[in-house]
Design a protein around this motif. Structure first.
Motif, short mmCIF file in Angstrom:
data_model
loop_
_atom_site.label_atom_id
_atom_site.label_comp_id
_atom_site.label_asym_id
_atom_site.label_seq_id
_atom_site.Cartn_x
_atom_site.Cartn_y
_atom_site.Cartn_z
N VAL A 1 -0.68 13.00 11.89
CA VAL A 1 0.64 12.43 11.55
C VAL A 1 1.61 13.54 11.13
CG1 VAL A 1 1.85 10.95 9.90
CG2 VAL A 1 -0.20 10.12 11.05
N ILE A 2 1.14 14.49 10.34
CA ILE A 2 2.01 15.60 9.94
C ILE A 2 2.40 16.42 11.16
CG2 ILE A 2 2.14 17.76 8.62
CD1 ILE A 2 0.26 16.40 6.54
N GLY A 3 1.45 16.68 12.05
CA GLY A 3 1.74 17.45 13.25
C GLY A 3 2.76 16.76 14.15
N ALA A 4 2.71 15.45 14.21
CA ALA A 4 3.64 14.69 15.05
C ALA A 4 5.00 14.48 14.36
CB ALA A 4 3.03 13.34 15.40
N ASN A 5 5.03 14.65 13.04
CA ASN A 5 6.25 14.37 12.26
C ASN A 5 6.46 15.45 11.19
OD1 ASN A 5 6.72 11.37 13.18
ND2 ASN A 5 4.56 11.54 12.65
N PRO A 6 6.70 16.70 11.57
CA PRO A 6 6.86 17.75 10.57
C PRO A 6 7.98 17.41 9.59
CG PRO A 6 6.91 18.65 12.81
CD PRO A 6 6.92 17.17 12.93
N GLY A 7 7.69 17.68 8.32
CA GLY A 7 8.70 17.47 7.29
C GLY A 7 8.61 16.13 6.58
N LEU A 8 7.65 15.28 6.97
CA LEU A 8 7.48 14.01 6.27
C LEU A 8 7.13 14.24 4.81
CD1 LEU A 8 5.38 11.62 8.57
CD2 LEU A 8 7.79 11.43 7.96
N SER A 9 7.49 13.30 3.97
CA SER A 9 7.10 13.37 2.56
C SER A 9 5.67 12.86 2.40
CB SER A 9 8.04 12.51 1.71
OG SER A 9 7.82 11.13 1.97
N GLN A 10 5.07 13.21 1.28
CA GLN A 10 3.72 12.74 0.98
C GLN A 10 3.72 11.22 0.93
OE1 GLN A 10 2.65 16.55 -1.83
NE2 GLN A 10 2.10 14.57 -2.58
N MET A 11 4.77 10.64 0.32
CA MET A 11 4.83 9.20 0.19
C MET A 11 4.90 8.53 1.57
SD MET A 11 7.47 6.65 -1.80
CE MET A 11 7.14 7.32 -3.40
N ALA A 12 5.66 9.11 2.49
CA ALA A 12 5.78 8.53 3.83
C ALA A 12 4.44 8.57 4.57
CB ALA A 12 6.85 9.26 4.63
N VAL A 13 3.71 9.67 4.44
CA VAL A 13 2.39 9.79 5.09
C VAL A 13 1.43 8.77 4.48
CG1 VAL A 13 0.39 11.29 5.47
CG2 VAL A 13 2.71 12.20 5.75
N ALA A 14 1.42 8.69 3.15
CA ALA A 14 0.53 7.75 2.46
C ALA A 14 0.81 6.32 2.90
CB ALA A 14 0.68 7.89 0.95
N LYS A 15 2.08 5.98 2.96
CA LYS A 15 2.47 4.62 3.33
C LYS A 15 2.09 4.33 4.79
CE LYS A 15 6.30 1.45 2.76
NZ LYS A 15 7.66 1.30 2.25
N ARG A 16 2.38 5.24 5.69
CA ARG A 16 2.12 5.03 7.11
C ARG A 16 0.63 4.87 7.41
NH1 ARG A 16 1.72 2.77 11.15
NH2 ARG A 16 2.35 3.46 13.21
N LEU A 17 -0.21 5.64 6.71
CA LEU A 17 -1.65 5.60 6.95
C LEU A 17 -2.41 4.65 6.01
CD1 LEU A 17 -2.36 9.37 7.69
CD2 LEU A 17 -2.26 7.47 9.32
N GLY A 18 -1.70 4.06 5.05
CA GLY A 18 -2.35 3.14 4.12
C GLY A 18 -3.31 3.84 3.18
N ILE A 19 -2.93 5.03 2.74
CA ILE A 19 -3.77 5.82 1.82
C ILE A 19 -3.11 5.80 0.45
CG2 ILE A 19 -4.71 8.12 1.33
CD1 ILE A 19 -4.44 8.74 4.32
N GLU A 20 -3.89 5.61 -0.59
CA GLU A 20 -3.35 5.67 -1.95
C GLU A 20 -2.77 7.06 -2.18
OE1 GLU A 20 -6.33 4.67 -4.81
OE2 GLU A 20 -6.82 2.79 -3.81
N ARG A 21 -1.63 7.09 -2.86
CA ARG A 21 -0.96 8.38 -3.08
C ARG A 21 -1.85 9.39 -3.79
NH1 ARG A 21 4.97 7.20 -5.34
NH2 ARG A 21 3.63 6.75 -7.08
N ALA A 22 -2.58 8.95 -4.80
CA ALA A 22 -3.47 9.87 -5.53
C ALA A 22 -4.54 10.44 -4.61
CB ALA A 22 -4.10 9.16 -6.71
N ARG A 23 -5.08 9.61 -3.73
CA ARG A 23 -6.10 10.10 -2.78
C ARG A 23 -5.48 11.08 -1.79
NH1 ARG A 23 -9.05 7.65 2.01
NH2 ARG A 23 -10.85 9.01 2.16
#
Length: 175
Positions: free
Chosen positions: A81-103
């Motif tokens: 996801v980062i490779g396909a969308n450089p510059g995303l925020s941690q929150m955006a990646v967490a939300k898109r993949l359904g991962i808890e922010r702390a994890r």
């Protein structure tokens, strides 16, 4: 004779269990101590149970196929996801993949330690970081994708190419 052997071995201090014939039940299962012989009753018809068992097989095969590069399914997903969308925020990646922010923070720490991912302070929000693959991360991801394609071939071998494609269509509403 079997009862005599059982009795004589008991007397010698070693009990021998006699094997009973399998008793098949209505759900297609048999009762025994063997895992494959244990009936599943209503679980046979539960999509969630079948999906979970398939997920376990998928993850085991993915981990085995990518063992040489020591990458886990979630790490692969984050890097993809980062490779396909450089510059995303941690929150955006967490939300898109359904991962808890702390994890995700822990995952990013491990990827950053391997010099695969870098966190750059956001130009628009001082509280967040923009995520990028490093040069090493881009090269690693290319290798991971080749190995992941091999894993997908294993899936197709297991369930059939057409079934794999149909499964992806069915599950598309969840991605």
């Amino acid at each position: 004779m079997a009862s005599q052997q059982k009795t004589s071995r008991k007397a010698a201090g070693t009990a021998v269990a006699t094997r009973r014939p399998r008793s098949h039940r209505a759900n297609g299962g048999a009762r025994s101590g063997e895992a494959g012989d244990i009936g599943l009753d209503a679980l046979v018809g539960h999509a969630g149970y079948a999906v979970r068992r398939f997920q376990l097989w998928i993850f085991q095969d993915f981990i085995k196929t990518l063992a040489t590069v020591d990458i886990r399914p979630t790490q692969y997903s984050v890097m993809t996801v980062i490779g396909a969308n450089p510059g995303l925020s941690q929150m955006a990646v967490a939300k898109r993949l359904g991962i808890e922010r702390a994890r995700l923070v822990h995952l990013l720490d491990s990827l950053e330690a391997r010099d695969f991912v870098s966190r750059v302070p956001s130009a628009t929000d001082r509280r967040s970081h923009a995520l990028h693959l490093t040069a090493r991360g881009k090269a690693a991801l290319a290798r991971f994708k080749r190995l992941a394609a091999e894993h997908e071939r294993h899936v197709a071998e297991k369930i059939g190419k057409e079934n794999r494609e149909q499964l992806l269509q069915i599950l598309a509403c969840f991605t």
